[in-house]
Design a protein around this motif. Structure first.
Motif, PDB file in Angstrom:
ATOM      1  N   PRO A  49      54.107 -10.397  92.675  1.00 11.13           N
ATOM      2  CA  PRO A  49      52.681 -10.733  92.605  1.00 11.13           C
ATOM      3  C   PRO A  49      51.847  -9.471  92.434  1.00 11.13           C
ATOM      4  CG  PRO A  49      53.743 -11.713  94.531  1.00 11.13           C
ATOM      5  CD  PRO A  49      54.696 -10.710  93.986  1.00 11.13           C
ATOM      6  N   VAL A  50      50.683  -9.623  91.815  1.00  9.54           N
ATOM      7  CA  VAL A  50      49.857  -8.458  91.519  1.00  9.54           C
ATOM      8  C   VAL A  50      48.641  -8.360  92.437  1.00  9.54           C
ATOM      9  CG1 VAL A  50      50.588  -8.580  89.109  1.00  9.54           C
ATOM     10  CG2 VAL A  50      48.365  -9.530  89.752  1.00  9.54           C
ATOM     11  N   VAL A  51      48.288  -7.113  92.724  1.00  9.03           N
ATOM     12  CA  VAL A  51      47.004  -6.759  93.326  1.00  9.03           C
ATOM     13  C   VAL A  51      46.272  -5.952  92.271  1.00  9.03           C
ATOM     14  CG1 VAL A  51      45.820  -5.573  95.196  1.00  9.03           C
ATOM     15  CG2 VAL A  51      48.018  -6.688  95.629  1.00  9.03           C
ATOM     16  N   THR A  52      45.053  -6.334  91.941  1.00 12.20           N
ATOM     17  CA  THR A  52      44.374  -5.770  90.782  1.00 12.20           C
ATOM     18  C   THR A  52      43.308  -4.736  91.162  1.00 12.20           C
ATOM     19  OG1 THR A  52      42.796  -7.592  90.817  1.00 12.20           O
ATOM     20  CG2 THR A  52      44.731  -7.844  89.400  1.00 12.20           C
ATOM     21  N   VAL A  53      43.084  -3.800  90.230  1.00 15.10           N
ATOM     22  CA  VAL A  53      42.051  -2.771  90.375  1.00 15.10           C
ATOM     23  C   VAL A  53      41.368  -2.602  89.026  1.00 15.10           C
ATOM     24  CG1 VAL A  53      41.544  -0.368  90.949  1.00 15.10           C
ATOM     25  CG2 VAL A  53      43.418  -1.550  92.113  1.00 15.10           C
ATOM     26  N   LYS A  54      40.041  -2.500  89.031  1.00 13.42           N
ATOM     27  CA  LYS A  54      39.280  -2.299  87.792  1.00 13.42           C
ATOM     28  C   LYS A  54      38.574  -0.947  87.853  1.00 13.42           C
ATOM     29  CE  LYS A  54      35.697  -4.469  84.903  1.00 13.42           C
ATOM     30  NZ  LYS A  54      36.525  -4.640  83.692  1.00 13.42           N
ATOM     31  N   LEU A  55      38.887  -0.078  86.892  1.00 13.18           N
ATOM     32  CA  LEU A  55      38.258   1.237  86.811  1.00 13.18           C
ATOM     33  C   LEU A  55      37.207   1.238  85.709  1.00 13.18           C
ATOM     34  CD1 LEU A  55      41.404   3.572  87.062  1.00 13.18           C
ATOM     35  CD2 LEU A  55      40.085   2.491  88.898  1.00 13.18           C
ATOM     36  N   GLY A  56      36.207   2.098  85.884  1.00 10.41           N
ATOM     37  CA  GLY A  56      35.163   2.249  84.882  1.00 10.41           C
ATOM     38  C   GLY A  56      34.808   3.709  84.690  1.00 10.41           C
ATOM     39  N   PRO A  57      34.130   4.039  83.595  1.00  2.00           N
ATOM     40  CA  PRO A  57      33.811   5.436  83.302  1.00  2.00           C
ATOM     41  C   PRO A  57      32.663   5.964  84.153  1.00  2.00           C
ATOM     42  CG  PRO A  57      32.867   4.016  81.628  1.00  2.00           C
ATOM     43  CD  PRO A  57      33.678   3.125  82.537  1.00  2.00           C
ATOM     44  N   LEU A  68      39.866   5.734  94.358  1.00  2.00           N
ATOM     45  CA  LEU A  68      40.371   4.610  93.584  1.00  2.00           C
ATOM     46  C   LEU A  68      41.826   4.299  93.950  1.00  2.00           C
ATOM     47  CD1 LEU A  68      42.345   5.912  91.129  1.00  2.00           C
ATOM     48  CD2 LEU A  68      40.103   6.575  90.254  1.00  2.00           C
ATOM     49  N   GLY A  69      42.124   3.023  94.035  1.00  2.00           N
ATOM     50  CA  GLY A  69      43.469   2.552  94.327  1.00  2.00           C
ATOM     51  C   GLY A  69      43.810   2.398  95.795  1.00  2.00           C
ATOM     52  N   THR A  70      43.041   3.022  96.681  1.00  5.03           N
ATOM     53  CA  THR A  70      43.427   3.007  98.097  1.00  5.03           C
ATOM     54  C   THR A  70      43.231   1.639  98.739  1.00  5.03           C
ATOM     55  OG1 THR A  70      41.222   3.863  98.682  1.00  5.03           O
ATOM     56  CG2 THR A  70      42.999   5.471  98.411  1.00  5.03           C
ATOM     57  N   ALA A  71      42.169   0.933  98.375  1.00  2.00           N
ATOM     58  CA  ALA A  71      41.948  -0.397  98.954  1.00  2.00           C
ATOM     59  C   ALA A  71      43.048  -1.354  98.522  1.00  2.00           C
ATOM     60  CB  ALA A  71      40.575  -0.931  98.532  1.00  2.00           C
ATOM     61  N   GLY A 102      51.653   6.713  98.913  1.00  2.00           N
ATOM     62  CA  GLY A 102      51.039   5.696  99.761  1.00  2.00           C
ATOM     63  C   GLY A 102      51.498   4.301  99.402  1.00  2.00           C
ATOM     64  N   ALA A 103      51.617   4.021  98.097  1.00  4.57           N
ATOM     65  CA  ALA A 103      52.066   2.700  97.660  1.00  4.57           C
ATOM     66  C   ALA A 103      53.520   2.460  98.049  1.00  4.57           C
ATOM     67  CB  ALA A 103      51.884   2.566  96.155  1.00  4.57           C
ATOM     68  N   GLN A 104      54.354   3.473  97.875  1.00  8.86           N
ATOM     69  CA  GLN A 104      55.765   3.316  98.233  1.00  8.86           C
ATOM     70  C   GLN A 104      55.928   3.076  99.735  1.00  8.86           C
ATOM     71  OE1 GLN A 104      58.672   6.690  97.945  1.00  8.86           O
ATOM     72  NE2 GLN A 104      59.612   5.388  96.381  1.00  8.86           N
ATOM     73  N   VAL A 105      55.175   3.798 100.540  1.00  9.70           N
ATOM     74  CA  VAL A 105      55.231   3.607 101.990  1.00  9.70           C
ATOM     75  C   VAL A 105      54.819   2.180 102.360  1.00  9.70           C
ATOM     76  CG1 VAL A 105      54.141   4.288 104.169  1.00  9.70           C
ATOM     77  CG2 VAL A 105      54.919   6.042 102.569  1.00  9.70           C
ATOM     78  N   ALA A 106      53.871   1.622 101.605  1.00  5.48           N
ATOM     79  CA  ALA A 106      53.392   0.259 101.876  1.00  5.48           C
ATOM     80  C   ALA A 106      54.329  -0.815 101.342  1.00  5.48           C
ATOM     81  CB  ALA A 106      52.007   0.074 101.270  1.00  5.48           C
ATOM     82  N   GLY A 107      55.397  -0.417 100.650  1.00  2.70           N
ATOM     83  CA  GLY A 107      56.347  -1.391 100.132  1.00  2.70           C
ATOM     84  C   GLY A 107      55.999  -1.945  98.769  1.00  2.70           C
ATOM     85  N   VAL A 108      55.040  -1.312  98.083  1.00  4.05           N
ATOM     86  CA  VAL A 108      54.657  -1.754  96.736  1.00  4.05           C
ATOM     87  C   VAL A 108      55.812  -1.497  95.772  1.00  4.05           C
ATOM     88  CG1 VAL A 108      53.076  -1.300  94.817  1.00  4.05           C
ATOM     89  CG2 VAL A 108      52.195  -1.423  97.157  1.00  4.05           C
ATOM     90  N   GLU A 109      56.081  -2.473  94.898  1.00  6.52           N
ATOM     91  CA  GLU A 109      57.194  -2.370  93.951  1.00  6.52           C
ATOM     92  C   GLU A 109      56.970  -1.300  92.899  1.00  6.52           C
ATOM     93  OE1 GLU A 109      60.321  -4.458  93.174  1.00  6.52           O
ATOM     94  OE2 GLU A 109      60.049  -4.139  95.310  1.00  6.52           O
ATOM     95  N   GLU A 146      36.493   3.505  90.762  1.00  8.35           N
ATOM     96  CA  GLU A 146      36.895   2.129  90.989  1.00  8.35           C
ATOM     97  C   GLU A 146      35.665   1.239  91.061  1.00  8.35           C
ATOM     98  OE1 GLU A 146      38.761  -0.334  94.655  1.00  8.35           O
ATOM     99  OE2 GLU A 146      40.022   1.328  93.930  1.00  8.35           O
ATOM    100  N   GLN A 147      35.557   0.333  90.103  1.00 10.94           N
ATOM    101  CA  GLN A 147      34.434  -0.599  90.098  1.00 10.94           C
ATOM    102  C   GLN A 147      34.664  -1.757  91.063  1.00 10.94           C
ATOM    103  OE1 GLN A 147      34.099  -1.660  85.912  1.00 10.94           O
ATOM    104  NE2 GLN A 147      32.558  -0.083  85.587  1.00 10.94           N
ATOM    105  N   ASP A 148      35.931  -2.187  91.155  1.00  6.67           N
ATOM    106  CA  ASP A 148      36.238  -3.320  92.024  1.00  6.67           C
ATOM    107  C   ASP A 148      37.749  -3.421  92.180  1.00  6.67           C
ATOM    108  OD1 ASP A 148      35.794  -5.488  93.643  1.00  6.67           O
ATOM    109  OD2 ASP A 148      35.091  -6.821  92.051  1.00  6.67           O
ATOM    110  N   PHE A 149      38.189  -4.184  93.164  1.00  3.90           N
ATOM    111  CA  PHE A 149      39.608  -4.512  93.265  1.00  3.90           C
ATOM    112  C   PHE A 149      39.727  -5.959  93.706  1.00  3.90           C
ATOM    113  CE2 PHE A 149      39.157  -4.164  97.779  1.00  3.90           C
ATOM    114  CZ  PHE A 149      40.292  -4.720  98.360  1.00  3.90           C
TER     115      PHE A 149
END
Length: 223
Positions: A49-57, A68-71, A102-109, A146-149
């Motif tokens: 399953p995905v957790v999404t992040v939207k970046l902007g300029p 960005l990405g931490t939330a 950080g993602a690997q520690v959290a178990g993110v694939e 990061e505009q949103d997640f």
């Protein structure tokens, strides 16, 4: 879908490749694989399953409250995949080494980013899968934010919603709307089995023109 059934579907999906799944999506009239996203670090198939992040300029007024990405990392469950929209055209990384740790520690694939990433050597040492458009050493600082997640994002030409399912390997990246997971897995398994039988026929001496002509063009029929 019950949790046990969903877990079973995800387990079966992880045994498939992006080509069979892309064909299954095609057969349903759904967007097939996103091309141009390649494994930059660990050459490992990922599915989940995905957790999404939207970046902007640029940068938000008053500065950003978080990196960005931490939330998304904090919100992710073990086995999730973080997916970042970073298609603004700004040449900078939307993902880096500290985030990979950080993602690997959290178990993110793994992560899928529609844009550049950096610290690829570090991700390789970690064995952490990073799928991206390209690699760069340029920081995101002052260039994107990061505009949103946990929001809909667009990856290539595919709109991806939080909770949809991703599969990525060396051939490409596919996104499965969560409500279609069971049917996509069923069709992809059937396609993979047909291809297995085609290969068996070739190894048994059947002419390739006959095998491909007989089976390949009808691969997506009769579901």
């Amino acid at each position: 879908m019950a949790p046990d059934e969903r877990a079973s579907q995800l387990s079966r999906l992880g045994l498939l490749d992006s080509c069979a799944v892309s064909d299954a999506l095609d057969s349903l009239g759904l967007p097939p694989a996103v091309t141009g996203l390649t494994p930059l670090s660990a050459p490992k198939r990922i599915a989940g399953p995905v957790v999404t992040v939207k970046l902007g300029p640029g940068a938000p007024a008053g500065g950003s409250a978080r990196h960005l990405g931490t939330a998304a990392i904090e919100a992710a469950n073990a086995g999730d995949i973080i997916v970042l929209e970073h298609s603004s055209g700004v040449e900078c990384a939307g993902w880096g080494g500290v985030l990979s740790v950080g993602a690997q520690v959290a178990g993110v694939e793994g992560i899928i980013i529609d844009g550049p990433a950096r610290d690829i050597d570090e991700a390789r040492e970690l064995g952490f899968p990073v799928y991206a458009r390209s690699a760069t050493a340029r920081t995101a600082r002052g260039r994107v934010y990061e505009q949103d997640f946990d929001c809909p994002v667009t990856i290539g030409d595919v709109v991806v919603a939080p909770g949809d399912i991703a599969l990525a390997d060396a051939s490409g990246v596919v996104f499965i709307p969560r409500e279609h997971l069971a049917e996509v897995v069923r069709r992809a398994e059937r396609i993979a089995e047909r291809e297995r039988l085609m290969v068996k026929a070739l190894r048994n001496g059947d002419p390739i023109t006959e095998v491909v002509g007989r089976d390949y063009e009808e691969m997506l029929d009769d579901f």
